[in-house]
Design a protein around this motif. Structure first.
Motif: not given
Length: 131
Positions: A25, A27, A29, A73, A127, A129
């Protein structure tokens, strides 16, 4: 797409962890980054120098995944010396902006008794996106 491990080109191999994991998606990490170089050497032994290097490391992982600082983010900071951090507030802001620009994601700071690498003064995880 399965999760993809992100490891910037030229970095020494991570052992027992991933520097970044990119999900389907978008994201990303980013594992806790400390103030050592791509060769896992501490060139800076002061808080500001290590903080700058840790942020540069985060930026390198984000860029290796196809992102940029504005995709970050969240940042979680772990510091070993609250007084050292507070005494360097002006320098912290300047060093942060030098590396990340004027992008300020959600942030948390935690004071800890120590980090796994004895010479580390700060560890920062992120994190992002990436669309």
């Amino acid at each position: 797409m399965a999760h993809r491990i992100i490891h910037p080109d030229g970095w020494k191999a991570a052992k027992g962890y991933a520097n970044g994991v990119l999900c389907a998606d978008g994201t990303l990490y980013v594992g806790g980054q400390i103030g050592w170089t791509a060769d896992q050497v501490f060139e800076a032994h002061d808080f500001i120098g290590q903080m700058r290097q840790a942020l540069q490391n985060i930026r390198a992982v984000v860029e290796a995944a196809g992102g940029a600082p504005e995709h970050i983010t969240r940042l979680t900071w772990y510091v070993t010396d609250k007084k050292e951090y507070l005494a360097a507030q002006g320098e912290v802001g300047a060093a942060y902006r030098d590396v990340m620009g004027r992008h300020f994601p959600a942030m948390t700071m935690v004071v800890v008794a120590g980090l796994v690498e004895d010479d580390a003064r700060v560890e920062i995880e992120a994190t992002a996106v990436i669309a």
